[in-house]
Design an enzyme around this catalytic site. Sequence first.
Site: not given
Length: 419
Positions: A18-19, A22
């Site tokens: 997920h990160e 980003h």
Amino acid sequence: MNTFISIIIIFGLLVFIHELGHLLFAKRAGILCREFAIGFGPKIFSFKKSETVYTIRLLPLGGFVRMAGEDPEMIQIKPGYEIGLLFNSSGKVRKLIINNKSKHPDCKVIQVEKIDLERELFVTGYVSEDEGLVTYPIDEKAEYVHDEQATQIAPYDRQFGSKTLPQRAMALFAGPMMNFILAIVILMLYAWFAGMPVNEALVGDVTEDGVAIQAGLESGDRIISIAGQQVTTWEEMTTIIQSNPNEPLLFEIERGGERFEVSMTPQERIGPEEQVDGVVGIFPMTEKSFLGAVTFGFTQTYEFTVLIFEALGMLITGQFTLDHLAGPVGIYSYTDEVAAMGFLVLMQWTAILSVNLGIINLLPLPALDGGRLLFLGVEAVRGKPIDPQKEGLVHFIGFALLMLLMLVVTWNDINKFFL
């Protein structure tokens, strides 16, 4: 212990992916990413590569990417401050020493008159009475050093707010998007290892305690008809079997080019919504193909997504209550049950959690990616951004409410599983 390790690996993977989404899209947009963190709380491990510090923190309950411009700078240099300057070979300032200048005897001390670390990148001040007012250019990758901790400056063109609306939206959306991609990949691998069911009335395997093995069925047998009804697909066959629990049925079987008949009485099994279905104890034939695995990855991810949205809809309409939600304790308990079923089932569970994490983060709630995307949507409609202080306050309140919800759900989990 095995469950604990499984939870750490699964959550670590979901948060990391997920990160990472980003981080990759923020860097692609040219945003300075100061930190990539897995977990919250005190650091237990960190290293720096290029411009970003990569950290693992104590509490494995999430993660974050700290982008320049999202929060106010911790250090502000104002007129009248005395700072030390170190220069690079081009004569530009490469380090601004905020305190402990005695540890940098080669630095040039200047009393700041004016400084711009965002747009024009310069510092003007007095070095001595003889030199008077002097101005030095600042390198775009210069660092300020406070308590011997170096932090790279963030010129405006490297800040989150300087990027176009699509770039900022993509940097936020990339986290949930990567969770969906992870789910697809995991389910593709699952289908490749486990094989895809063949949609034919072929026996792939028989259970040790079913009526099929008692009737002499073997792997590879083709079921031609049941109770006089011709069947060609697995769905046609299972529909008849499930609809006739405790009813003797005559099966026509083909094996090695020869046909014969056997009688079997489907046993009762409690299906969804307490429905009684019939089973004979057979599994479909499976095959492994790249195209089938890819198709399975996408279709299963879509089906999981639909199921989760249906559950959210039931929560909104009151058909589900908070008691139906699971927090960290509940997920730990469910993972314990899933891990006991084998690695392949654990893979499916990981994919479900990844889809769930992606969907939850896309909900238009403050402090979540969806909430921040909502603010970008409002900005697109208004033609100008919302006051950062007001937006920050909304996200802070939203985060506090989410933490409160987490505590309530965790308490429900403890009552459900341990009390």
